[in-house]
Scaffold this motif. Structure first.
Motif, PDB file in Angstrom:
ATOM      1  N   PHE A   4      45.984  -3.823  21.258  1.00  0.00           N
ATOM      2  CA  PHE A   4      45.431  -4.913  20.561  1.00  0.00           C
ATOM      3  C   PHE A   4      44.176  -4.528  20.284  1.00  0.00           C
ATOM      4  O   PHE A   4      43.381  -3.600  21.000  1.00  0.00           O
ATOM      5  N   LEU A   5      43.502  -5.051  19.250  1.00  0.00           N
ATOM      6  CA  LEU A   5      42.072  -4.786  18.809  1.00  0.00           C
ATOM      7  C   LEU A   5      41.331  -5.635  19.616  1.00  0.00           C
ATOM      8  O   LEU A   5      41.121  -6.996  19.696  1.00  0.00           O
ATOM      9  N   PRO A   6      40.375  -5.280  20.675  1.00  0.00           N
ATOM     10  CA  PRO A   6      39.427  -5.935  21.395  1.00  0.00           C
ATOM     11  C   PRO A   6      38.564  -6.404  20.657  1.00  0.00           C
ATOM     12  O   PRO A   6      37.743  -5.723  19.837  1.00  0.00           O
ATOM     13  N   VAL A   7      38.170  -7.810  20.667  1.00  0.00           N
ATOM     14  CA  VAL A   7      37.084  -8.408  20.079  1.00  0.00           C
ATOM     15  C   VAL A   7      36.011  -9.172  21.007  1.00  0.00           C
ATOM     16  O   VAL A   7      36.465  -9.434  21.965  1.00  0.00           O
ATOM     17  N   ASP A   8      34.940  -9.370  20.394  1.00  0.00           N
ATOM     18  CA  ASP A   8      33.944 -10.286  21.342  1.00  0.00           C
ATOM     19  C   ASP A   8      34.013 -11.917  20.920  1.00  0.00           C
ATOM     20  O   ASP A   8      35.211 -12.126  20.262  1.00  0.00           O
ATOM     21  N   ASP A   9      33.226 -12.732  21.294  1.00  0.00           N
ATOM     22  CA  ASP A   9      33.651 -14.133  21.193  1.00  0.00           C
ATOM     23  C   ASP A   9      33.130 -14.548  19.741  1.00  0.00           C
ATOM     24  O   ASP A   9      33.263 -15.551  19.255  1.00  0.00           O
ATOM     25  N   ARG A  10      32.817 -13.531  18.824  1.00  0.00           N
ATOM     26  CA  ARG A  10      32.466 -14.070  17.335  1.00  0.00           C
ATOM     27  C   ARG A  10      33.592 -12.956  16.444  1.00  0.00           C
ATOM     28  O   ARG A  10      33.532 -12.926  15.269  1.00  0.00           O
ATOM     29  N   LEU A  11      34.482 -12.405  17.131  1.00  0.00           N
ATOM     30  CA  LEU A  11      35.793 -11.815  16.575  1.00  0.00           C
ATOM     31  C   LEU A  11      35.236 -10.365  16.084  1.00  0.00           C
ATOM     32  O   LEU A  11      36.014  -9.999  15.174  1.00  0.00           O
ATOM     33  N   ARG A  12      34.209  -9.831  16.440  1.00  0.00           N
ATOM     34  CA  ARG A  12      33.759  -8.678  16.092  1.00  0.00           C
ATOM     35  C   ARG A  12      34.331  -7.498  17.083  1.00  0.00           C
ATOM     36  O   ARG A  12      34.442  -7.539  18.139  1.00  0.00           O
ATOM     37  N   VAL A  13      35.017  -6.324  15.917  1.00  0.00           N
ATOM     38  CA  VAL A  13      35.635  -5.354  16.742  1.00  0.00           C
ATOM     39  C   VAL A  13      34.475  -4.391  16.901  1.00  0.00           C
ATOM     40  O   VAL A  13      34.208  -3.611  17.986  1.00  0.00           O
ATOM     41  N   ALA A  14      33.679  -4.116  15.862  1.00  0.00           N
ATOM     42  CA  ALA A  14      32.436  -3.218  15.726  1.00  0.00           C
ATOM     43  C   ALA A  14      31.380  -3.655  15.020  1.00  0.00           C
ATOM     44  O   ALA A  14      31.785  -4.448  13.960  1.00  0.00           O
ATOM     45  N   GLU A  15      30.251  -3.087  14.546  1.00  0.00           N
ATOM     46  CA  GLU A  15      29.453  -3.292  13.526  1.00  0.00           C
ATOM     47  C   GLU A  15      30.146  -3.333  12.119  1.00  0.00           C
ATOM     48  O   GLU A  15      30.592  -2.412  11.865  1.00  0.00           O
ATOM     49  N   GLY A  16      29.957  -4.662  11.475  1.00  0.00           N
ATOM     50  CA  GLY A  16      30.572  -4.619  10.103  1.00  0.00           C
ATOM     51  C   GLY A  16      32.116  -4.814  10.166  1.00  0.00           C
ATOM     52  O   GLY A  16      32.626  -4.746   9.215  1.00  0.00           O
ATOM     53  N   ILE A  17      32.827  -5.033  11.428  1.00  0.00           N
ATOM     54  CA  ILE A  17      34.200  -5.023  11.529  1.00  0.00           C
ATOM     55  C   ILE A  17      34.588  -6.054  12.085  1.00  0.00           C
ATOM     56  O   ILE A  17      34.214  -6.405  13.262  1.00  0.00           O
ATOM     57  N   TRP A  18      35.593  -7.013  11.859  1.00  0.00           N
ATOM     58  CA  TRP A  18      35.918  -8.245  12.294  1.00  0.00           C
ATOM     59  C   TRP A  18      37.685  -8.088  12.404  1.00  0.00           C
ATOM     60  O   TRP A  18      38.086  -7.478  11.709  1.00  0.00           O
ATOM     61  N   ALA A  19      38.160  -8.994  13.415  1.00  0.00           N
ATOM     62  CA  ALA A  19      39.537  -8.942  13.501  1.00  0.00           C
ATOM     63  C   ALA A  19      40.081 -10.533  13.803  1.00  0.00           C
ATOM     64  O   ALA A  19      39.362 -11.273  14.371  1.00  0.00           O
ATOM     65  N   VAL A  20      40.989 -10.863  13.093  1.00  0.00           N
ATOM     66  CA  VAL A  20      41.663 -12.179  13.372  1.00  0.00           C
ATOM     67  C   VAL A  20      43.210 -12.119  13.507  1.00  0.00           C
ATOM     68  O   VAL A  20      43.971 -11.359  13.142  1.00  0.00           O
ATOM     69  N   GLY A  21      43.587 -12.960  14.328  1.00  0.00           N
ATOM     70  CA  GLY A  21      45.206 -13.235  14.226  1.00  0.00           C
ATOM     71  C   GLY A  21      45.825 -12.613  15.289  1.00  0.00           C
ATOM     72  O   GLY A  21      45.065 -12.336  16.421  1.00  0.00           O
ATOM     73  N   ASP A  22      47.132 -12.057  15.431  1.00  0.00           N
ATOM     74  CA  ASP A  22      47.922 -11.707  16.437  1.00  0.00           C
ATOM     75  C   ASP A  22      47.279 -10.321  16.808  1.00  0.00           C
ATOM     76  O   ASP A  22      47.366  -9.864  17.882  1.00  0.00           O
ATOM     77  N   VAL A  23      46.692  -9.441  15.700  1.00  0.00           N
ATOM     78  CA  VAL A  23      46.225  -8.275  16.218  1.00  0.00           C
ATOM     79  C   VAL A  23      45.040  -8.218  17.412  1.00  0.00           C
ATOM     80  O   VAL A  23      44.872  -7.131  17.888  1.00  0.00           O
ATOM     81  N   THR A  24      44.433  -9.318  17.434  1.00  0.00           N
ATOM     82  CA  THR A  24      43.266  -9.535  18.516  1.00  0.00           C
ATOM     83  C   THR A  24      44.022  -9.531  20.044  1.00  0.00           C
ATOM     84  O   THR A  24      43.332  -9.612  20.984  1.00  0.00           O
ATOM     85  N   GLY A  25      45.412 -10.111  19.834  1.00  0.00           N
ATOM     86  CA  GLY A  25      46.060 -10.260  21.451  1.00  0.00           C
ATOM     87  C   GLY A  25      45.580 -11.512  22.007  1.00  0.00           C
ATOM     88  O   GLY A  25      45.631 -11.616  23.323  1.00  0.00           O
TER      89      GLY A  25
END
Length: 462
Positions: free
Chosen positions: A285-306
């Motif tokens: 899955f895509l690891p995200v922080d507590d604001r759903l940020r994957v990297a600078e300027g990139i967010w992820a939501v939903g099942d893809v976050t695990g």
């Protein structure tokens, strides 16, 4: 090709992506939403909505069959045709997302049908178009059914949840490979409509992610519906002779007209061009922080976050991403405020419901999970039948509470019964807000209700 500048690009318009894209477009940003399948994703077309229509229909049959026990006699003749018709007409528009696309466009968004992938920092490519996002990219590409590497399986016309939801005519018999929530919900539906169903599960119990007591209640209910359940079975091979499936496990063979495989889902990160922005694609899955940020300027939501394959998790995450993105837009050119007003994701009180009959509602940690974390565990447990309402209904079920004895608060709870998911709401509030156990004990619980059994479980806790 020279990229076209826009404010935001959302890749994948499942539940979470659609929410983010629509709300940002309504806020006045130029938003491009990209979806290769159906806008809305799994939930409205092959998941939550149509499956609950099926469950509602199956439960009416079961309730009618209980008339003999309570109020005289009744004769029930199942008919799948109205169920299939309702799914097509009311839930899915025959798997057409025109209404959802129009809704997004009317919110001010720009819709593109296709497969989007990252093409370097801030860029997304879809077909021969390239977009440069001024404020950010949101990835919401979800997951897809994942079949186990069983010899012969890939060469057979097995079902996933898609074919099970779309079915117009029920088979005479069905093999279900996988005893998780989706598999058991569909199992009970088909069994109540007269299909001979066999469940094969590799683990030692069905619904293995929940409390063992819940597994026992559900397994007993399914067997009462005529379901044959086999646990601890590792499949070796699958054959299909054009008429029926044969599943081989050690020296045992299981046969049925159809095979439904519901053993899990996975995110296909290798399709997203993550390598162009320095993110590994060989993760589950895509690891995200507590604001759903994957990297600078990139967010992820939903099942893809695990973080839980649930619609309510996706919409919860979407709200955080929208707030974070709009905060970023407001602060363009200004110093960042790391403590700002953007909410942070917190999954300690994550609720989940398995919509079998009886329903299984659960929130937070199971007893086993709490012990694995080193928590000083206190447990309270009562059968639902010990409550007046449960006794009146002759209902199978239970309330189980898991507490942190040192802190004096609930860290988990399970509600199994005719309204297990609804009873769960009080437990979810208690876990989320860390309500002291003494306050829960001092509450007034309405009589006679199913949720009143919570007070009995608190007393059992001591």
């Amino acid at each position: 090709m020279e990229p076209e500048n826009v404010d935001v690009v959302v890749v994948g318009l499942g539940v979470g992506g659609e929410e983010v894209a629509g709300r940002l477009a309504e806020a006045g940003l130029s938003v491009v939403g990209i979806e290769r399948d159906l806008v809305g994703g799994e939930c409205p077309y092959w998941g939550c909505v149509p499956s609950k229509m099926m469950i509602r229909a199956a439960n009416t049959l079961a309730e009618a069959r209980r008339v003999d026990e309570f109020a005289g006699s009744a004769r029930v003749q199942p008919d799948w045709a109205p169920v299939a018709a309702r799914i097509r007409a009311e839930a899915t528009d025959t798997w057409d997302d025109r209404v959802a696309v129009e809704r997004f466009v009317n919110q001010g968004g720009r819709f593109i049908r296709g497969s989007g992938r990252l093409d370097g920092p801030g860029r997304v490519r879809v077909g021969d178009q390239v977009f440069q996002a001024r404020h950010g990219i949101v990835l919401s590409t979800g997951t897809r059914p994942s079949a186990p590497p069983i010899d012969g399986l890939a060469d057979t016309p097995y079902w996933t949840n898609h074919q099970a939801i779309e079915v117009d005519k029920l088979p005479g018999s069905l093999l279900v490979l996988g005893g998780g929530a989706i598999g058991l919900e569909l199992t009970q539906v088909f069994a109540r409509f007269g299909v001979r169903v066999t469940v094969v599960e590799a683990l030692d119990r069905v619904l293995a992610m929940e409390e063992p007591e819940a597994s026992e209640v559900v397994a007993s209910a399914l067997r009462a519906d005529g379901v044959d359940i086999h646990t601890g079975v590792m499949a070796d091979r699958v054959d299909h002779d054009g008429q029926e499936f044969t599943l081989h496990a050690n020296d045992v063979r299981y046969t049925a007209e159809r095979l439904l495989v519901v053993t899990g889902r996975r995110a296909y990160l290798d399709e997203l061009g993550l390598e162009t922005v320095g993110i590994r694609a060989d993760q589950r899955f895509l690891p995200v922080d507590d604001r759903l940020r994957v990297a600078e300027g990139i967010w992820a939501v939903g099942d893809v976050t695990g973080e839980g394959a649930f619609t309510h998790v996706a919409t919860y995450q979407a709200g955080i991403v929208v707030a974070d993105m709009l905060d970023r837009v407001r602060r363009s050119g200004a110093a960042a405020d790391p403590d700002g007003t953007v909410p942070r994701a917190d999954y300690q009180a994550l609720p989940r419901v398995t919509f079998t009959d009886p329903e299984v509602g659960a929130v937070g940690l199971t007893e086993s999970q709490a012990r694995q974390r080193g928590i000083n565990v206190q447990v309270g447990h009562v059968p639902l039948g010990s409550s007046a309402r449960g006794w009146i209904h002759r209902a199978d079920g239970l309330i189980k509470l898991v507490a942190d004895a040192d802190r004096g608060v609930l860290v988990g709870g399970t509600s199994v019964g005719p309204a297990g998911g609804e009873v769960l709401s009080g437990l979810a509030v208690a876990v989320h807000a860390a309500v002291p156990l003494n306050q829960l004990r001092d509450m007034i619980y309405a009589y006679p209700t199913f949720y009143r059994a919570i007070s009995d479980a608190l007393r059992d806790m001591g």
